[in-house]
Design a protein around this motif. Structure first.
Motif, short mmCIF file in Angstrom:
data_model
loop_
_atom_site.label_atom_id
_atom_site.label_comp_id
_atom_site.label_asym_id
_atom_site.label_seq_id
_atom_site.Cartn_x
_atom_site.Cartn_y
_atom_site.Cartn_z
N HIS A 1 0.83 -1.20 0.00
CA HIS A 1 0.00 0.00 0.00
C HIS A 1 0.87 1.26 0.00
CE1 HIS A 1 -3.01 3.00 0.96
NE2 HIS A 1 -2.30 3.36 2.01
N ALA A 2 1.85 1.26 0.89
CA ALA A 2 2.70 2.45 1.01
C ALA A 2 3.40 2.75 -0.31
CB ALA A 2 3.72 2.25 2.12
N GLU B 1 0.85 3.90 -3.07
CA GLU B 1 0.42 5.25 -2.72
C GLU B 1 1.48 6.26 -3.17
OE1 GLU B 1 -1.13 7.03 1.55
OE2 GLU B 1 0.47 5.59 1.47
N CYS C 1 -3.69 7.96 -1.22
CA CYS C 1 -3.94 6.92 -0.23
C CYS C 1 -5.24 6.21 -0.57
CB CYS C 1 -4.01 7.53 1.16
SG CYS C 1 -4.36 6.32 2.44
N LYS D 1 -4.74 -1.63 -1.17
CA LYS D 1 -4.69 -1.63 0.28
C LYS D 1 -3.98 -2.88 0.79
CE LYS D 1 -7.55 1.91 0.55
NZ LYS D 1 -7.29 2.34 -0.83
N CYS E 1 6.36 6.54 1.87
CA CYS E 1 5.02 6.88 1.40
C CYS E 1 4.79 8.36 1.71
CB CYS E 1 3.98 6.00 2.08
SG CYS E 1 3.58 6.52 3.76
N HIS F 1 2.98 9.76 3.66
CA HIS F 1 2.82 10.03 5.08
C HIS F 1 4.13 9.89 5.83
CE1 HIS F 1 -1.37 10.04 4.24
NE2 HIS F 1 -1.39 8.78 3.93
#
Ligand code: ADP
Ligand code: MG
Length: 614
Positions: free
Chosen positions: A451-452, A455, A561, A566, A592, A594
């Motif tokens: 996911h990271a 994204e 995101c 996911k 990522c 974030h």
């Protein structure tokens, strides 16, 4: 104007330390009024709140609110309540003058919204106010004008029974405050929020709100609580609500809570009412969040409308100037009631089935990637997976610190070489826990957070497109209407230009409905409504948003995101290969958006060393 050049505005440097001892002076009354007004009247919505409450206290069954320019130019509230006797009109503007409280003991059995007798005095001190009222058709009504605290004569008035109050040019005599007003749409949104709260607190009240001549809300008395929830928050929320009801000793709880899949990026869809008053309460918000613990993701907020009723002597409403906070006599009991009854409701509901109602496929970009490889034979051809025109070397120059930096340095050569030259065939990679990809590379074993990484890839790709103006925009032949809470609609429209830079075109449709006219083509199977909601939730959650660039970055990260695969998504071999290939193509894929790492390298030497092979 009443005070001429003595306009009082607390300037930021007023409190500068004085070199000489200063004399203590009694402040003039007009200054006291303005200071007091500052506590109660922060913005046009505060005026609307006070006026609405006065109307309800007067027994009104219908209230019309008309505003112009977000309430900064005009707020007119008309009710069919009991009215004010002509001889009392000037008193209504006097400080600490109220018809609702006689002695101090009354404070502990307050049944009305008002009791401080301060609102009209405060509003009259910082605006130009006309108050008109008539008791009943048999008696003549009267009007009085209050110009920044200065009262006119009382004159006869022959309007309909009830009260009509007009507040013009709010803060005209406190220029600093006036300057602090936000964009018209934002102020109007705050007003709409006040109307919403009252409409929910009093579900038999007829309410109407118009802004600059356009109807925003019309709530008939026949609309019950659930109808109102649908009206204000849309059917997407209302469809997911379940009723709650509970009692503990003298405390009664009722209302609706949404299933956990209906969550939000901020807590604004959590409404709490105590004895018909909307309130904020940290402890009870915590109880609510606790009740949903484990059911909503960290950082998401459940949606709930909770009404508490307690005997008036069990709750002190006189702890906050705008009465938006209360103190419970037994806070623990109330906390426990909220937590236990909501938890029980959630436990007994068939949530598993409901949680699946929102499939991963509703996140636009994830859909094709998640389909079996046979129907999506060539993930390499996907738009955001397509190789970029100018292939740049991954830049690892300004990485993190400590252990992360080490990881990055170690994996530098890996990043460039893991691009499989001939596609999936050469690649030794497996997916574990449907969340991680483990890849063999010459340097060692690379563990990727799927996911990271995805994204980050989407984010980088998108950012580049925005940067060089090559972002594709999908125009909608038929604009898609999206119903938003009025406050969110207003915020969206205030940020129209910014959203447009993201490819999200919007138009005002009125009444809390926003038309989406275009969206970034990257969300190919996109649900434009979803994209808009994500963006607006973020905007609304920030009272003082950062600069446009930062905002753009944040929105990009949020949407990336949403669009990314996911943890829990099973990937086929081609999909794994495509993801890993892209890792080599995009800049900055080591973290990522974030800031979490996207991959960890267990170097070959380290593995050998740990197993004592060297
Ligand atoms: P409070 O609501 O705390 O009493 P306000 O300053 O808001 O103080 O109002 C002062 C008084 O003016 C009220 O106590 C009430 O008697 C009268 N009043 C204000 N608005 C209305 C209204 N819409 N209808 C009837 N009376 C009103
Ligand atoms: Mg009042």
């Amino acid at each position: 104007m009443s005070y001429g050049s003595e306009n009082f505005d607390p300037a930021p440097n007023l409190g500068a330390p004085a070199s000489q001892p200063q004399r203590i002076r009694q402040l003039p009354l007009e200054v006291i009024t303005k200071i007091a007004a500052g506590e109660v009247i922060e913005r046009p919505a505060s005026v609307v709140k006070e006026l609405l409450e006065n109307s309800v206290d007067a027994g009104a069954t219908r209230i019309d609110v008309e505003i112009e320019q977000g309430g900064a130019e005009l707020i007119r509230v008309v009710d069919d309540g009991c009215g004010i006797p002509p001889e009392d009109l000037p008193l209504a503007f006097a400080s600490h003058a109220t018809s609702k409280l006689v002695d101090a003991d009354d404070l502990f059995r307050v049944g009305s919204y008002g009791f401080r007798g301060e609102a009209l005095a405060s509003i009259g001190g910082v605006a130009q106010v006309t108050l008109r009222s008539r008791l009943d058709p048999g008696r003549i009504g009267a009007e009085v004008f209050c110009d920044g605290g200065k009262l006119s004569e009382v004159r006869p008035w022959n309007g309909a029974p009830g009260t009509c109050i007009e507040v013009r040019r709010l803060f005209f005599n406190t220029p600093v405050r006036r300057k602090f007003l936000r964009a018209t749409g934002t102020e109007a949104g705050h007003i709409a929020e006040q109307v919403t709260r009252l409409a929910l607190a009093r579900p038999t009240l007829t309410l109407k709100l118009t802004h600059n001549g356009r109807l925003v809300y019309e709530v008939p008395s026949s609309a019950g609580l659930r109808d109102r929830l649908r009206l204000f928050f849309g059917s997407e929320v209302e469809d997911r609500l379940m009723p709650v009801e509970a009692a503990q000793g003298p405390v009664r709880l009722s209302g609706f809570i949404a299933d956990p899949a209906c969550d939000a990026g901020n807590a604004r869809l959590q409404y709490l009412f105590v004895n018909g008053r909307w309130i904020r309460d940290r402890a009870l918000s915590h109880a609510l969040q606790e009740a949903y613990r484990g059911l909503v993701m960290v950082g998401r907020h459940p949606v709930a409308f909770v009404f508490l009723e307690l005997p008036p002597d069990q709750v002190d409403v006189n702890v906050h100037p705008t009465k938006s906070e209360v103190r419970f006599r037994d806070g623990h009991a109330v906390y426990h009631l909220v937590l236990a009854s909501l938890r029980e409701k959630l436990r007994s509901s068939d949530l598993v089935a409901r949680l699946q109602v929102r499939p991963i496929g509703s996140f636009p970009n994830a859909v094709p990637l998640l389909q079996p490889s046979s129907t999506q034979p060539d993930p390499w051809a996907r738009d955001f997976f397509a190789p970029r025109p100018a292939l740049t070397q991954p830049s690892l120059a300004n990485g993190g610190t400590g252990s992360e930096a080490t990881t990055e340095r170690q994996e530098t050569p890996v990043t460039e070489r893991t691009v499989p030259p001939e596609g999936p065939a050469n690649l030794k990679a497996i997916q574990l826990y449907d969340a991680y990809l483990v890849v063999e590379t010459p340097e060692g074993m690379l563990v990727i957070d799927q996911h990271a990484l995805h994204e980050r890839i989407i984010y980088e790709h998108w950012k580049e497109r925005i940067g060089n103006g090559t972002m594709e925009i999908q125009r909608l032949l038929v604009p898609e209407p999206v119903d938003l809470p009025a406050e969110q609609a207003a915020t969206a429209l205030d940020n129209k230009a910014l959203l447009e830079r993201l490819g999200l075109g919007i138009e005002d449709f009125g009444g809390g409905t926003v038309l989406v006219t275009s969206y970034p083509a990257m969300f190919r199977n996109g649900a434009p409504a979803d994209i808009l909601r994500t963006a607006v939730e973020y905007l609304v959650g920030n009272d003082r948003p950062p600069g446009p660039e930062q905002l753009l970055e944040k929105l990009l990260a949020l949407m990336a995101c949403k669009a990314a695969i996911k943890a829990g998504d099973h990937l086929g071999p081609e999909e794994i290969a495509a993801l890993i290939a892209q890792r080599g193509l995009a800049d900055h894929t080591h973290h990522c958006p974030h800031g979490r790492p996207t991959a960890l390298l267990f170097s070959r030497q380290e593995l050998d060393r740990q197993f004592k092979r060297t």
